[in-house]
Motif scaffolding. Structure first.
Motif, PDB file in Angstrom:
ATOM      1  N   LEU A 129     105.852   6.133 -14.345  1.00 45.35           N
ATOM      2  CA  LEU A 129     104.998   5.814 -15.198  1.00 45.35           C
ATOM      3  C   LEU A 129     103.880   6.149 -15.106  1.00 45.35           C
ATOM      4  CD1 LEU A 129     103.856   4.490 -17.655  1.00 45.35           C
ATOM      5  CD2 LEU A 129     104.141   2.081 -15.908  1.00 45.35           C
ATOM      6  N   VAL A 130     103.405   6.294 -13.920  1.00 40.19           N
ATOM      7  CA  VAL A 130     101.972   6.281 -13.450  1.00 40.19           C
ATOM      8  C   VAL A 130     102.141   8.078 -13.690  1.00 40.19           C
ATOM      9  CG1 VAL A 130     100.156   6.813 -11.299  1.00 40.19           C
ATOM     10  CG2 VAL A 130     101.437   5.247 -11.628  1.00 40.19           C
ATOM     11  N   PRO A 131     102.672   9.245 -13.451  1.00 40.38           N
ATOM     12  CA  PRO A 131     102.245  10.515 -13.692  1.00 40.38           C
ATOM     13  C   PRO A 131     102.330  10.853 -15.307  1.00 40.38           C
ATOM     14  CG  PRO A 131     103.968  10.135 -12.165  1.00 40.38           C
ATOM     15  CD  PRO A 131     103.381   8.943 -12.493  1.00 40.38           C
ATOM     16  N   MET A 132     103.142  10.363 -15.906  1.00 38.46           N
ATOM     17  CA  MET A 132     103.070   9.672 -17.204  1.00 38.46           C
ATOM     18  C   MET A 132     101.462   9.330 -18.238  1.00 38.46           C
ATOM     19  SD  MET A 132     106.589   8.914 -18.419  1.00 38.46           S
ATOM     20  CE  MET A 132     106.910   9.204 -20.339  1.00 38.46           C
ATOM     21  N   LEU A 133     100.997   8.868 -17.302  1.00 33.36           N
ATOM     22  CA  LEU A 133      99.541   7.961 -17.978  1.00 33.36           C
ATOM     23  C   LEU A 133      98.517   9.468 -17.260  1.00 33.36           C
ATOM     24  CD1 LEU A 133      99.512   3.994 -16.281  1.00 33.36           C
ATOM     25  CD2 LEU A 133     100.308   5.174 -18.182  1.00 33.36           C
ATOM     26  N   ASN A 134      98.939   9.647 -16.379  1.00 32.03           N
ATOM     27  CA  ASN A 134      97.458  10.886 -15.794  1.00 32.03           C
ATOM     28  C   ASN A 134      97.893  12.047 -16.673  1.00 32.03           C
ATOM     29  OD1 ASN A 134      97.484   9.350 -13.953  1.00 32.03           O
ATOM     30  ND2 ASN A 134      98.251  10.143 -11.976  1.00 32.03           N
ATOM     31  N   PHE A 135      98.800  12.412 -17.659  1.00 30.66           N
ATOM     32  CA  PHE A 135      99.414  13.074 -18.467  1.00 30.66           C
ATOM     33  C   PHE A 135      98.425  13.212 -20.272  1.00 30.66           C
ATOM     34  CE2 PHE A 135     102.281  15.120 -15.187  1.00 30.66           C
ATOM     35  CZ  PHE A 135     101.358  16.605 -14.757  1.00 30.66           C
ATOM     36  N   ARG A 136      98.747  11.900 -19.829  1.00 30.29           N
ATOM     37  CA  ARG A 136      98.382  10.937 -20.983  1.00 30.29           C
ATOM     38  C   ARG A 136      99.549  10.785 -21.863  1.00 30.29           C
ATOM     39  NH1 ARG A 136      92.163   9.327 -21.665  1.00 30.29           N
ATOM     40  NH2 ARG A 136      91.133   9.791 -20.292  1.00 30.29           N
ATOM     41  N   LEU A 137     100.887  11.000 -21.482  1.00 28.17           N
ATOM     42  CA  LEU A 137     102.018  11.219 -22.476  1.00 28.17           C
ATOM     43  C   LEU A 137     101.977   9.982 -23.056  1.00 28.17           C
ATOM     44  CD1 LEU A 137     103.597  13.039 -20.493  1.00 28.17           C
ATOM     45  CD2 LEU A 137     103.020  13.817 -22.703  1.00 28.17           C
ATOM     46  N   LEU A 138     101.381   8.426 -21.978  1.00 26.73           N
ATOM     47  CA  LEU A 138     101.604   7.730 -22.335  1.00 26.73           C
ATOM     48  C   LEU A 138      99.951   6.858 -22.375  1.00 26.73           C
ATOM     49  CD1 LEU A 138     104.213   6.069 -20.831  1.00 26.73           C
ATOM     50  CD2 LEU A 138     103.841   6.234 -23.511  1.00 26.73           C
ATOM     51  N   GLU A 139      99.719   6.041 -23.012  1.00 25.17           N
ATOM     52  CA  GLU A 139      98.338   5.368 -23.438  1.00 25.17           C
ATOM     53  C   GLU A 139      98.514   3.625 -23.795  1.00 25.17           C
ATOM     54  OE1 GLU A 139      95.525   7.444 -25.208  1.00 25.17           O
ATOM     55  OE2 GLU A 139      95.197   9.373 -24.439  1.00 25.17           O
TER      56      GLU A 139
END
Ligand SMILES: Cc1cc2nc3c(=O)[nH]c(=O)nc-3n(C[C@H](O)[C@H](O)[C@H](O)COP(=O)(O)OP(=O)(O)OC[C@H]3O[C@@H](n4cnc5c(N)ncnc54)[C@H](O)[C@@H]3O)c2cc1C
Length: 291
Positions: A37-47
């Motif tokens: 989850l955190v990598p996806m947040l950092n890449f802004r794939l999830l907001e």
């Protein structure tokens, strides 16, 4: 990159967490180990507007014996699966496969619930859930339901879980008595996701194969079983010819795609080779030739 701003909640119970998910619709995300989850947040794939951290909920991190199997809480970490004596004695295939997942720091945080809910097509735990015919419990404010692993993984990174549901536990029925297991995967570097992975369970009686299960990952949008390959083995003798034919059938059942890491043809070839190795190991274990 940094994640987009989000609110944070750390509920103390499943009910509280479910109420937060219901309140925020699809705009809230559960945080377990945070390793996907955190990598996806950092890449802004999830907001997401809200992160619901479930790590403070008591009772979700246990491994318990139940009639005919084990029950694992959603917060059981990869490392616990790798080192638990109960897992080693009842499901040694899980302990063996966990050693192949990522790196120690990631295994210390990553959870079984997070891995199943994330549903990476190349991940080991979804493959094992399918192979071991796991039953997955989901809870929301509407109640509780149990989903068979065969119905759980619906597409790449997509499961049968609704946005307001929390995966709370996984039940694993014991494999047939006297069965043997095999697990084999190939990754380009230690700790990388597998290019292909195969797990098998085999049981024989009187020299005849009574149970054959074959599951694979990294070669389709979801983990896959290989029913035609399983059918080739069931009811026959587990000799080299049968193992070779089943391995070819497993490769035919794979649905690999070309990508940056390997061609579809190479991944299909890997399935055949890995299945042959995993089946041979499973037969040797069932016959107690190797532990
Ligand atoms: C460098 C690297 C290498 C990796 N290599 C591998 C590998 O080889 N094999 C492998 O299998 N994995 C690998 N992973 C992924 C790792 O295993 C993750 O820990 C795992 O996929 C997700 O588990 P988590 O607990 O960290 O989930 P999180 O990152 O916290 O969550 C992942 C997703 O699941 C949801 N979620 C989490 N818990 C629940 C729940 N109880 N109910 C409903 N939804 C939930 C979250 O909202 C989020 O959408 C790797 C990760 C990294 C960073």
């Amino acid at each position: 990159m940094k994640p987009a701003p989000f609110a944070y909640a750390a509920p103390r119970s499943v009910e509280e967490a479910a109420a937060l998910l219901a309140e925020h619709g699809g705009d809230a995300r559960l945080l377990a180990g945070g390793q996907s989850l955190v990598p996806m947040l950092n890449f802004r794939l999830l907001e997401p507007a809200l992160l619901v951290d479930i790590n403070r909920i008591a009772g979700l991190d246990g491994i318990a014996e139940i009639a005919g199997g084990l029950r694992l809480g959603a917060l059981v970490r990869h490392r616990m699966l790798e080192t638990s004596p109960l897992i080693a004695s009842r499901f040694p295939i899980i302990a063996a496969a966990m050693a192949e997942v990522a790196h120690l720091a990631i295994r210390n945080r990553g959870t079984i619930g997070g891995s199943l809910a994330h549903a990476d097509p190349a991940a080991e735990l979804p493959l094992l859930a399918l192979l071991l015919e796991a039953r997955i419990t989901a809870v929301s404010t509407q109640g509780r339901r149990v989903i068979a692993a065969s119905d759980f993984f619906t597409a790449a990174l997509t499961t049968a879980l609704a946005p307001d549901e929390i995966l709370t536990e996984i039940e694993l029925p014991d494999p047939p008595a006297g069965s043997g297991w095999g697990f084999a995967e190939l990754a380009r570097r230690a700790g990388d996701f597998a290019l292909a992975a195969v797990g098998v369970i085999i049981a024989e009686a009187g020299g005849i194969c009574r149970t054959a299960r074959i599951a694979m990952a990294g070669v389709g949008p979801t983990p896959l079983r290989a029913p035609a390959a399983e059918a080739l083995l069931q009811g026959g003798t587990l000799d080299t010819g049968a193992i070779a034919a089943a391995s070819r059938a497993a490769a035919a059942a794979a649905q690999p795609a070309d990508d940056l890491h390997a061609s579809a043809a190479y991944r299909r070839h890997l399935v055949e080779v890995l299945t042959r190795g995993a089946l041979s190991a499973a037969v040797a274990r069932a016959r107690k030739v190797v532990p």
